[in-house]
Scaffold this active site. Structure first.
Site, PDB file in Angstrom:
ATOM      1  N   TYR A  79     -15.830  18.257 -15.157  1.00  0.00           N
ATOM      2  CA  TYR A  79     -16.289  16.872 -15.277  1.00  0.00           C
ATOM      3  C   TYR A  79     -17.347  16.584 -14.188  1.00  0.00           C
ATOM      4  O   TYR A  79     -17.192  16.992 -13.040  1.00  0.00           O
ATOM      5  CB  TYR A  79     -15.078  15.932 -15.140  1.00  0.00           C
ATOM      6  CG  TYR A  79     -15.443  14.486 -14.958  1.00  0.00           C
ATOM      7  CD1 TYR A  79     -16.234  13.822 -15.892  1.00  0.00           C
ATOM      8  CD2 TYR A  79     -15.003  13.774 -13.848  1.00  0.00           C
ATOM      9  CE1 TYR A  79     -16.590  12.494 -15.709  1.00  0.00           C
ATOM     10  CE2 TYR A  79     -15.350  12.438 -13.659  1.00  0.00           C
ATOM     11  CZ  TYR A  79     -16.146  11.813 -14.594  1.00  0.00           C
ATOM     12  OH  TYR A  79     -16.490  10.502 -14.417  1.00  0.00           O
TER      13      TYR A  79
ATOM     14  N   LYS B 180      -7.608   7.110 -19.209  1.00  0.00           N
ATOM     15  CA  LYS B 180      -7.870   7.674 -20.531  1.00  0.00           C
ATOM     16  C   LYS B 180      -6.635   7.571 -21.431  1.00  0.00           C
ATOM     17  O   LYS B 180      -6.171   6.489 -21.698  1.00  0.00           O
ATOM     18  CB  LYS B 180      -8.379   9.106 -20.355  1.00  0.00           C
ATOM     19  CG  LYS B 180      -9.483   9.251 -19.306  1.00  0.00           C
ATOM     20  CD  LYS B 180     -10.737   8.552 -19.721  1.00  0.00           C
ATOM     21  CE  LYS B 180     -11.855   8.399 -18.726  1.00  0.00           C
ATOM     22  NZ  LYS B 180     -11.875   8.979 -17.443  1.00  0.00           N
TER      23      LYS B 180
ATOM     24  N   ARG C 144       0.847  -1.209   0.000  1.00  0.00           N
ATOM     25  CA  ARG C 144       0.000   0.000   0.000  1.00  0.00           C
ATOM     26  C   ARG C 144       0.878   1.254   0.000  1.00  0.00           C
ATOM     27  O   ARG C 144       0.585   2.244  -0.660  1.00  0.00           O
ATOM     28  CB  ARG C 144      -0.929   0.006   1.221  1.00  0.00           C
ATOM     29  CG  ARG C 144      -1.620   1.348   1.407  1.00  0.00           C
ATOM     30  CD  ARG C 144      -2.834   1.352   2.340  1.00  0.00           C
ATOM     31  NE  ARG C 144      -2.787   0.446   3.446  1.00  0.00           N
ATOM     32  CZ  ARG C 144      -2.123   0.674   4.595  1.00  0.00           C
ATOM     33  NH1 ARG C 144      -1.434   1.788   4.767  1.00  0.00           N
ATOM     34  NH2 ARG C 144      -2.150  -0.214   5.560  1.00  0.00           N
TER      35      ARG C 144
ATOM     36  N   ASP D 186      -6.487  19.524 -14.072  1.00  0.00           N
ATOM     37  CA  ASP D 186      -6.829  18.183 -14.551  1.00  0.00           C
ATOM     38  C   ASP D 186      -6.403  18.134 -16.020  1.00  0.00           C
ATOM     39  O   ASP D 186      -7.014  18.771 -16.881  1.00  0.00           O
ATOM     40  CB  ASP D 186      -8.338  17.949 -14.398  1.00  0.00           C
ATOM     41  CG  ASP D 186      -8.737  16.519 -14.753  1.00  0.00           C
ATOM     42  OD1 ASP D 186      -8.046  15.909 -15.599  1.00  0.00           O
ATOM     43  OD2 ASP D 186      -9.741  16.029 -14.212  1.00  0.00           O
TER      44      ASP D 186
HETATM   45  N1  PLP Z   1     -11.128  13.893 -14.924  1.00  0.00           N
HETATM   46  C1  PLP Z   1     -11.668  13.884 -16.153  1.00  0.00           C
HETATM   47  C2  PLP Z   1     -11.449  15.058 -17.060  1.00  0.00           C
HETATM   48  C3  PLP Z   1     -12.443  12.801 -16.574  1.00  0.00           C
HETATM   49  O1  PLP Z   1     -13.008  12.818 -17.792  1.00  0.00           O
HETATM   50  C4  PLP Z   1     -12.637  11.712 -15.675  1.00  0.00           C
HETATM   51  C5  PLP Z   1     -13.447  10.531 -16.074  1.00  0.00           C
HETATM   52  O2  PLP Z   1     -14.088  10.518 -17.081  1.00  0.00           O
HETATM   53  C6  PLP Z   1     -12.041  11.766 -14.405  1.00  0.00           C
HETATM   54  C7  PLP Z   1     -11.297  12.858 -14.064  1.00  0.00           C
HETATM   55  C8  PLP Z   1     -12.229  10.643 -13.417  1.00  0.00           C
HETATM   56  O3  PLP Z   1     -11.396   9.584 -13.717  1.00  0.00           O
HETATM   57  P1  PLP Z   1     -11.705   8.039 -13.354  1.00  0.00           P
HETATM   58  O4  PLP Z   1     -12.913   7.650 -14.144  1.00  0.00           O
HETATM   59  O5  PLP Z   1     -10.459   7.335 -13.739  1.00  0.00           O
HETATM   60  O6  PLP Z   1     -11.958   7.993 -11.882  1.00  0.00           O
END
Ligand code: PLP
Length: 382
Positions: free
Chosen positions: A102, A199, A50, A174
């Protein structure tokens, strides 16, 4: 690896020939949850999975090098990465977030705000007056998403970071949609970069993961402490798969964004659409900023269908090359309906304020031939 190496070289040489045990050219996968002590009170580099894991560390080192940060923490999802940053804030700290962030980020911020752990103010960060009004409230953190999801609005990271610093706020970006190959927020003023590695970084739609990269070593240590404390570090196998996917990021991205530009240009002339949102188009509101601050426009776009929501199901049914699914950044092209999918967690009034209509569709362009994708979209629109 040093930050002076090019991204392509970093990607191609991830962990190559670093295995002291067997000389494995590719980094081995360490699944073991525990590591023995050499003797009483004689710890080795690793003790418990961990806290730290050799495979996870290769991924962390690589992402830190690509983002030009002091270090990185790999988490079990993008949402875990976002939440990890929140652990560094004092109780009741104010966050300035984009009004069109998001949906999952919006849901997390709202849930934490409801419990009075943080306070959040959402603004259109492209509106200078709204942003400076929010900054006047002396936030602890400014959250940036560029381009925003799903409308691809672009903000000037350097200008926002400068304004945030002036009021003592930290900045987290982000960078999921662009990846460090197209934008390096830490190099232009951000303190933290967050990724959903699910992604583009993994790129093969078979892992859910996340990462936080920090500019300062102090922040990296704090993030590591919280990640271990809360147990949100990523699984070794997921890290290994992500490393495998990451190696081809530059070639995938180059091809995907070339196709996205062609598709956006073709769709811009289509009468079946009210709008095409792609920062690479000269008439996009964020085109000039994106051209200046990014190395490319990415492979995400959104389209607004002419007519009302009743036209969406037929259009989606007729598509043969796009899969109707959440997520993005994989080798396969996906299409999603934000109002009922990625942004369903957002309150309807917040969606309206953000401009997310019921006829808006988000496209993630994969590695199929662009002519096939254009033909598919055009036949469905006809
Ligand atoms: N940030 C963005 C811009 C996203 O599009 C997403 C998910 O679609 C996330 C964060 C969250 O990521 P996760 O689905 O891996 O938890």
């Amino acid at each position: 690896m040093t930050k002076f190496e090019s991204d392509e070289t970093i990607l191609a040489s991830i962990g190559v020939d670093e295995d002291p045990g067997q000389g494995a050219v590719m980094p081995p996968l360490y699944l073991s949850s525990s590591y023995s002590l050499e003797g009483f009170q004689k710890k080795r580099a690793y003790d418990y999975g961990r806290t730290a894991n050799p495979t996870r560390d290769v991924l962390a080192r690589t992402l830190a090098a690509l983002e030009q940060g002091a270090g990185a923490v790999i988490t079990s999802s993008g949402m875990a990465a976002i939440d990890l940053v929140l652990n560094l804030l004092d109780a009741g700290a104010l966050i300035v977030a984009p009004h069109d962030c998001y949906g999952g980020t919006w849901r997390l911020f709202e849930a934490r705000a409801k419990k009075k752990q943080i306070e959040v103010v959402y603004v259109d960060q492209g509106d200078a007056a709204a942003l400076s009004g929010a900054l006047a409230r002396k936030p602890a953190l400014v959250w940036i998403e560029t381009p925003s999801n799903p409308l691809m609005r672009v903000v000037d990271v350097e200008a926002i970071a400068k304004a945030a610093k002036a009021v003592g706020a930290r900045v987290a970006a982000d960078n999921t949609f662009l990846s460090p190959l197209l934008l390096k927020p830490l190099a232009i003023g951000a303190d933290f970069v967050v990724h959903s590695t699910t992604k583009f970084l993994n790129g093969h739609s078979d892992v859910v993961g996340g990462a936080v990269i920090a500019k300062s070593a102090d922040d990296v240590e704090q993030l590591k402490w919280w990640a271990n404390c809360c147990g949100v570090t990523g699984a070794p196998f997921d890290c290994w798969l992500t490393l495998r996917g990451l190696r081809t990021l530059s070639v995938r991205l180059e091809r995907q964004q070339k196709s996205a530009a062609k598709i956006a240009t073709a769709l811009a002339k289509n009468a079946g659409l009210r709008a095409v949102h792609y920062p690479g188009l000269a008439n996009h509101s964020g085109h000039a900023i994106a051209a200046r601050q990014q190395k490319g426009f990415g492979s995400m776009l959104s389209i607004d269908l002419a007519g009302d929501v009743s036209v969406a199901p037929g259009f989606l049914d007729r598509l043969q090359r796009f899969t109707l699914a959440q997520s993005l950044g994989g080798v396969e092209s996906l299409i999603s309906h934000p109002a009922t999918m990625t942004h369903a967690a957002m309150a309807p009034e917040a969606r309206v304020r953000a401009g997310i209509t019921d006829t808006l569709l988000r496209l993630s362009i994969g590695l199929e031939h662009e002519d096939d994708l254009i033909a598919d979209l055009e036949q469905a629109l006809r």
